[in-house]
Design an enzyme around this catalytic site. Structure first.
Site, PDB file in Angstrom:
ATOM      1  N   SER A 289     -42.120  -7.804 -26.781  1.00  0.00           N
ATOM      2  CA  SER A 289     -40.808  -8.209 -25.896  1.00  0.00           C
ATOM      3  C   SER A 289     -41.088  -8.663 -24.646  1.00  0.00           C
ATOM      4  O   SER A 289     -40.163  -8.992 -23.799  1.00  0.00           O
ATOM      5  CB  SER A 289     -40.001  -6.644 -25.562  1.00  0.00           C
ATOM      6  OG  SER A 289     -39.705  -5.970 -26.873  1.00  0.00           O
TER       7      SER A 289
ATOM      8  N   LYS B  99     -32.117  -0.951 -23.748  1.00  0.00           N
ATOM      9  CA  LYS B  99     -32.654  -1.969 -22.668  1.00  0.00           C
ATOM     10  C   LYS B  99     -31.655  -2.337 -21.950  1.00  0.00           C
ATOM     11  O   LYS B  99     -31.651  -1.973 -20.715  1.00  0.00           O
ATOM     12  CB  LYS B  99     -33.320  -2.990 -23.228  1.00  0.00           C
ATOM     13  CG  LYS B  99     -34.708  -2.910 -23.912  1.00  0.00           C
ATOM     14  CD  LYS B  99     -35.288  -4.307 -24.716  1.00  0.00           C
ATOM     15  CE  LYS B  99     -36.559  -4.184 -25.445  1.00  0.00           C
ATOM     16  NZ  LYS B  99     -36.933  -5.170 -25.983  1.00  0.00           N
TER      17      LYS B  99
END
Length: 503
Positions: free
Chosen positions: A390, A433
């Site tokens: 990520s 997130k």
């Protein structure tokens, strides 16, 4: 005196079900009263009730509530049992390594007894309780067997109607039992066992949800546990908001409740000594009650110079911010990576540097810069291991920011992986997130275009307060993330002389 085999056979609820309470409206009210939010798990339980009402002989589902600690997984199981009108029994599987804990011991062994499943049915007194298998992701295995393999029969609707315990050696029907498992992470659960369960994610709470939960549940509960009444102690909404943002940045609620308990203990101490009759805790009183603020707005403070970018990471306890720093010094094309990075993040850093070198003209980087410099990429909090696909976008942005002397925009975070061709690949954990970005005050988030479908899982109030920018090319990320080109000292002099000539 120890129970004999005959005692176990006669004490088990072979044909003793608890009548289901199939009043869907009442069940919905119970779930709403006990838990705020958690709409997906609640909707799934209501659907189960509706199916049971239309077809009483339907097999029970195997639900797995997965999420960070403190998000209400175990208490939700208790609420489900109350909504169904069934008995509730909880089994903690954390650290269980012996297969006999599930299947029982054979009667030839001294001290033999049934496994925990049969023991739980006897304690519940019915053959259709709500069975909570807590911490199923922490089941171990050693020379005594693999308990997770023994759970395959327990949690398979096609097999558990004739579950065989080694001690009883007689088939017992588990198909009426509603099994609910809890887990913090799914990666440690064997694939065959995970395939038998329907996963419901509890990813955490937003600021507004925590505020309402604190006033509706946490503060009244802590008042009662500390012998206080509503007149004795009052905690203002502004104080609770400051506790959430400044003291307890977490996905769950446990630390928030601990801080409220600490305030209640201090108030109880003052009232018991006769110093005051009532305590009011506002913003000005928080420092004296629970100490100085522990978390500050670090995004604006850290993303001030070129070479620093803010990413978003997924962890077993929820989403977190990930700061990536890059710097350069005189050298010969060296690349140093620090911060306990895993192999995937190291590969992302190498790919980012290669993309910049291959597209230096389009990005605006001097082609000879890397030839005469060493590059160092550091991810702070070096004691914490970090890995995952990520951080590619964030690393590339930090390096480009360093090479072009253009700082990254404040209040902006990003996530995504890159390819050598400059494509932005999708990543997971979007909801976690985004909640982390919202807690940290991020106002703009750059996401891969393929993750647009995940936005509908994010709470509506978070969607309103965060601006999502979807990209599929790395050049688009750089255009959005980097501020305008800073003028060099020579360019400032030329602009100043040009202005004088115009005047």
């Amino acid at each position: 005196m120890a129970a004999t085999y005959l005692d176990w056979m006669t004490a088990l609820p072979w044909n003793d079900p608890t009548p289901d309470s199939l009043d869907i409206q009442r069940a919905r009210k119970i779930l709403d009263d006990d838990h705020f939010g958690l709409e997906k798990p609640k909707r799934r339980i209501i659907e189960y009730l509706a199916v049971r009402k239309l077809k009483p002989t339907s097999k029970g589902p195997i639900l797995c509530l997965a999420g960070p600690p403190g998000t209400g997984k175990t208490s939700l199981g208790q609420s489900i049992a109350r909504a169904l009108g069934r008995k509730f029994h909880r089994i903690s599987l954390g650290g269980v390594r012996d297969e006999a804990e599930i299947r029982g011991h054979r009667r030839t062994y001294v001290g033999a007894m049934p496994g925990r499943v049969i023991q739980g049915l006897r304690r519940a007194g019915s053959n259709n309780p709500v069975f909570m298998l807590d911490e199923i992701d922490k089941v171990g295995s050693d020379f005594r067997g693999d308990p997770s393999s023994a759970l395959l029969e327990v949690l398979d609707p096609e097999q558990n109607k004739s579950f065989s315990d080694h001690y009883l050696d007689v088939a017992f029907d588990l198909s009426r039992v509603l099994f609910i498992a809890t887990a913090n992470v799914l990666d440690t659960i064997p694939a065959a066992l995970r395939d038998r369960m329907e996963v419901l994610s509890l990813v955490g709470y937003t600021l507004d949800e925590k505020l309402k939960i604190a006033h509706r549940y946490l503060i009244p509960r802590q008042r009662e546990e500390h012998g206080l009444s509503a007149k004795m102690i009052q905690i203002t909404s502004s104080a609770v908001r400051q506790i959430i943002t400044g003291y307890t940045r977490e996905a769950g609620l446990r630390n928030l409740e601990r801080e409220i308990a600490s305030i209640c203990r201090g108030a109880a101490s003052k009232i018991a000594q006769g110093r005051v009759k009532a305590v009011r805790v506002g913003l000005n009183e928080l420092h004296g009650a629970i100490g100085p603020v522990r978390f500050t707005e670090e995004v604006k403070a850290r993303v001030t110079t070129p070479g620093v970018a803010t990413g978003l990471a997924w962890t077993p306890v929820g989403g977190e911010l990930l700061f990536i720093e890059a710097t350069a010094m005189k050298g010969k094309k060296g690349l140093t990576l620090t911060g306990q990075l895993g192999d995937v993040m190291k590969e992302s850093a190498t790919a980012a540097l290669s993309f910049i070198r291959a597209n230096s003209a389009a990005i605006g980087v001097d082609e000879g810069f890397y030839e005469s410099h060493d590059v160092h990429i550091h991810v702070p909090a070096g004691a914490i291991p970090k890995d995952g696909p990520s951080a590619g976008v964030t690393m590339l942005t930090a390096l480009t920011s360093l090479f072009t002397n253009r700082p990254v925009r404040k209040d902006l975070a990003m996530t995504g992986e890159i390819t050598l061709r400059g494509q932005v690949l999708p990543v997971g954990g979007i909801k976690e997130k985004m909640l982390a970005a919202h807690r940290a005050g991020i106002r703009t988030v750059i996401l891969p275009a393929w993750n647009r479908k995940d936005i509908e899982d994010i709470p509506k109030n978070v969607q309103k307060e965060i601006r999502f920018r979807f990209v599929d090319r790395m050049m688009d990320v750089l255009d959005l993330a980097l501020e305008e080109d800073r003028p060099t000292p020579k360019r400032r002099k030329r602009r100043a002389s040009g202005a004088r000539r115009r005047t």
